[in-house]
Design a protein around this motif. Structure first.
Motif, short mmCIF file in Angstrom:
data_model
loop_
_atom_site.label_atom_id
_atom_site.label_comp_id
_atom_site.label_asym_id
_atom_site.label_seq_id
_atom_site.Cartn_x
_atom_site.Cartn_y
_atom_site.Cartn_z
N ALA A 185 8.62 8.82 4.94
CA ALA A 185 8.30 7.98 3.78
C ALA A 185 7.42 8.71 2.78
O ALA A 185 7.33 8.31 1.62
N SER A 186 6.75 9.78 3.23
CA SER A 186 5.84 10.51 2.34
C SER A 186 6.52 11.69 1.64
O SER A 186 5.91 12.32 0.78
N ASP B 171 -4.41 5.20 7.87
CA ASP B 171 -3.70 4.53 8.96
C ASP B 171 -4.26 5.03 10.29
O ASP B 171 -4.04 6.18 10.69
N ASN C 186 -2.04 6.33 -0.32
CA ASN C 186 -3.32 5.62 -0.40
C ASN C 186 -3.83 5.17 0.95
O ASN C 186 -4.79 4.43 1.03
N ARG C 187 -3.17 5.56 2.04
CA ARG C 187 -3.44 4.93 3.32
C ARG C 187 -4.50 5.64 4.15
O ARG C 187 -4.65 6.86 4.06
N THR D 46 9.48 4.56 -0.93
CA THR D 46 9.69 4.07 0.44
C THR D 46 8.32 3.92 1.12
O THR D 46 7.46 4.78 0.97
N ARG D 47 8.15 2.83 1.85
CA ARG D 47 6.93 2.66 2.65
C ARG D 47 7.33 2.34 4.07
O ARG D 47 8.06 1.37 4.29
N GLN E 206 -1.81 -7.78 -3.68
CA GLN E 206 -1.83 -6.98 -2.44
C GLN E 206 -1.63 -5.50 -2.73
O GLN E 206 -1.17 -4.74 -1.87
N GLY E 207 -1.99 -5.08 -3.92
CA GLY E 207 -1.92 -3.68 -4.32
C GLY E 207 -2.94 -3.49 -5.44
O GLY E 207 -3.69 -4.41 -5.77
N LYS E 208 -2.96 -2.30 -6.02
CA LYS E 208 -4.02 -1.97 -6.97
C LYS E 208 -3.54 -1.83 -8.41
O LYS E 208 -4.30 -1.38 -9.28
N GLU F 172 6.08 8.12 9.12
CA GLU F 172 5.11 8.42 8.06
C GLU F 172 5.55 9.63 7.24
O GLU F 172 5.51 9.61 6.00
N GLY G 298 -7.00 -3.61 -3.80
CA GLY G 298 -5.63 -3.66 -3.28
C GLY G 298 -5.53 -4.15 -1.85
O GLY G 298 -4.46 -4.11 -1.25
N THR H 49 0.82 -1.21 0.00
CA THR H 49 0.00 0.00 0.00
C THR H 49 0.86 1.26 0.00
O THR H 49 1.56 1.53 0.97
N PRO H 50 0.80 2.05 -1.08
CA PRO H 50 1.58 3.29 -1.14
C PRO H 50 1.21 4.23 0.02
O PRO H 50 0.08 4.19 0.51
N MET H 51 2.14 5.09 0.40
CA MET H 51 1.90 6.01 1.52
C MET H 51 0.67 6.89 1.27
O MET H 51 -0.09 7.17 2.20
#
Lengths: 436, 436
Positions: B265-266, A249, A246-247, B273-274, B205-207, B262, B392, A242-244
């Protein structure tokens, strides 16, 4: 005049640290496993502590009863029948992994006080009642002072069904499990006419006394406390897939909430506000899954009722904005809300007079924590006396007060009780003359 | 040339969604209570899933063995004795409250593949081995791909003692409890000479596939993953008694850490990066006690090995600064660290050829999650084929792939296996002629 046997001069002894140490040690053994003391509200272990207290009081010649809420009340009769009682007491339950003094010190002080009076052969004019309140800590059910609130008639019956512990057991079910009847508990509060005054000794749970070198601290104000529970629901998914961007959290949102509360309570306009997230849990709580659901508590305390409620509103507003931005669903529930309380001056003055009489250094201070005294004060004039907490630590295994410091507190308490007994007797006599 | 019975023309049928649905349904029933599927690594439930797989393979005429690491291997003999095997497989364990497709789809694909070959009466030149790896998910012990890492000889014996689950059970103890010997597991990896090639089918596990409309996705790159555990120790104390400025709140420090990860990584320099804090627990976790100890995980993934390690270093550095400022003690431990992997082109090309042969739309893509394929690729050329994940979503009960989508993946996989069998046979013949 306080009466001794055969009207001989009465000499009150000093409270003894070794008595206090022994009682606190025996109570500390009644604990779940793990660090410190865990003896939760309305648990079988708490009842065993009450039974031990009842045994001590019975051995000292008191008659012992348990009220519908599970509060244990030991009475030493007064010399004049029909007078309302002087009450002294605190609670015997603890938080998870707490210490051995919070609450316990005040109950043990009551036992030692009766021992001193008994040893001196002294009988007060008023009956003296030593009380062990049930369920003071909010750790198990989220609401503090359950026993004293029920005594004060402040808890509606349905609340006992609504409050639940971690395992989902309601307070009313917990009460039934230990032989108490929640219906009676909610219906049968104490009779205000039956009580003249109430005093609670308690550890400070802060550093004011330690820093100022005072041995005891009569309390003028007790902070209010608003407790909320937050549930944040995001979208759990794979941490790698899951990309950052798209979350949703839920833990990142909760982390912001923790810091929002801390920042607000620390800013210049909120001096005196204390805001804490003490409990938090994550689902599914897996290293490789973005948190989907986070539940946490918020406790906001203040000695200013308006500032307390404004702080809560402001924190909730900011947290809502965070959740909107993060596409996280927010649910907020009020668990408990009590206002700050100003304690009555005339009862507190008896404690000050006791400290002066014994030449014990004292300092009047506020309390950040709520106490049974606050609830009892809603219908009986009440005072609260602090003894020092080492390093200000409380609700932890390292919580500590020297036994001699508790003993000093008992000595001050004893003088205050005797002083109140005398002054109330005098004013009652004046009142009864005026009625003639 | 692939041989059919009596050398009649061989027609391979299509994989059937109802077979796949039935197998996935039977495996999903082997779960702990609660939402979704919980069938943890090296648990008795995981072994029951392996036994069910073994039964299916045995019913299809395969010989079934279990290696020292608990990986179950079903062999369908090849026409030419002594050839190395073509491997196909994935895993049967799940995260806490996970879905029914992650890993399972790839094992079930292997079963369906053998059924297709058997129904067509087709025998490959090479032996075909369908593998169910043990313990792929890091959810229980913090380390992913335990079974495939052991097969690849990548895990030292002491690591099995050091990895522990929530209840403190070590991986080696868990292995013993289900009849496996950790000493043998660490010592007895697979023999690289015994394997020609390996293919894993897995949900994305992703889109990416869903968004692009592709039915299958041969994988070119697998992200690396660095996993850390953080322990922050502050000073637990009473929420009411402790001023904001006097606090060492471990949860407030952890909240900053969650947001540090967070934010980093963003930012623009970390596209790809996640970073996720997925697990976090608070002690004593009481409404009225400032958190004294918080434990949490950090998972950092990247397709760039250097950026992955730089991100970890930067996050840890910033978290250390936070803890210093807050007077909170920090302990950081490395749980696992794997680098990103480039998958070999020639095996992937067999998947692409299979998709083209069947006119199935495909898209080559990267994988954010690590997989057994990554470990096996360290000693056998390996390919990974994704099928779409609805929305996803993965590692959650809502994880979903249509059974027909898995069937399409099996069809592509079958063509790739047959293609590889032919091309490797041809090259082996050339090689053996050259040896003459």
């Amino acid at each position: 005049m306080t009466r001794g046997k055969l009207d001989a001069p009465v000499v009150l002894g000093s409270a003894r640290a070794e008595h206090i140490e022994s009682m606190i040690g025996q109570l500390a053994e009644l604990s779940e496993g793990g660090p410190g003391v865990t003896r939760l509200a309305y648990s079988p272990l708490e009842r065993r502590a009450h039974a031990l207290f009842a045994q001590w009081m019975s051995d000292l010649g008191c008659s012992v009863t348990t009220d519908a809420a599970g509060n244990t009340i030991a009475e030493r009769p007064g010399a004049v029948p029909g007078r309302p009682a002087i009450g002294v007491g605190s609670h015997l339950d603890s938080v998870y992994s707490g210490g051995r003094f919070d609450g316990i010190a005040g109950v043990v002080a009551g036992v030692e006080l009766v021992r001193l009076l008994a040893e001196a052969g002294m009988t007060l004019e008023h009956p003296l009642r030593i009380v062990a309140f049930a369920g003071e800590e909010g750790a198990r059910f989220g609401q503090a002072c359950v026993g004293s609130k029920l005594a004060a008639g402040l808890t509606a019956r349905h609340v006992l069904d609504e409050l639940t512990d971690r395992s989902g057991t309601s307070l009313s079910a917990a009460m039934r499990e230990i032989g108490l009847d929640p219906d009676s508990a909610a219906a049968q509060g104490w009779d205000a006419d039956d009580w003249a005054v109430f005093l609670e000794l308690h550890i400070e749970q802060g550093k004011v006394l330690e820093n100022s070198g005072a041995a005891v601290g009569p309390v003028d104000l007790i902070s209010g406390s608003t407790r909320l529970s937050f549930v944040m629901t995001g979208r759990p998914s794979h941490t790698g897939g899951t990309p950052m961007l798209n979350r949703s959290d839920a833990l990142a949102a909760a982390a912001e909430a923790v810091l929002i509360a801390e920042t607000l309570a620390s800013d210049d306009t909120h001096r005196g506000t204390r805001a804490t997230v003490g409990r938090l849990s994550v689902e599914p709580n897996s290293i490789t899954t973005i948190p989907g659901r986070v539940t946490f508590s918020l406790d906001v305390r203040d000695i200013d009722a308006d500032r307390q409620r404004r702080a809560v509103t402001e924190i909730v507003g900011r947290v809502m904005a965070t959740c909107r931005r993060r596409k996280v669903t927010l649910e907020v529930n009020l668990i408990a809300d009590t206002s700050p309380v100003v304690m009555p001056l005339w009862v507190r003055q008896a404690l000050v007079a006791g400290a002066k009489e014994l030449d014990v250094p004292y300092r009047v201070l506020g309390s950040g924590a709520s106490h049974d005294a606050q609830m009892i004060n809603t219908f009986v004039p009440t005072a609260l006396l602090f003894v020092p907490s080492r390093d200000g630590l409380s609700h932890v295994p390292d919580e500590w007060t020297e036994f001699a410091q508790v003993a000093t507190g008992v000595d001050v308490l004893a003088r205050a009780v005797i002083g109140l007994d005398k002054s109330m007797t005098a004013s009652e006599r004046v009142a009864s003359k005026e009625e003639l």
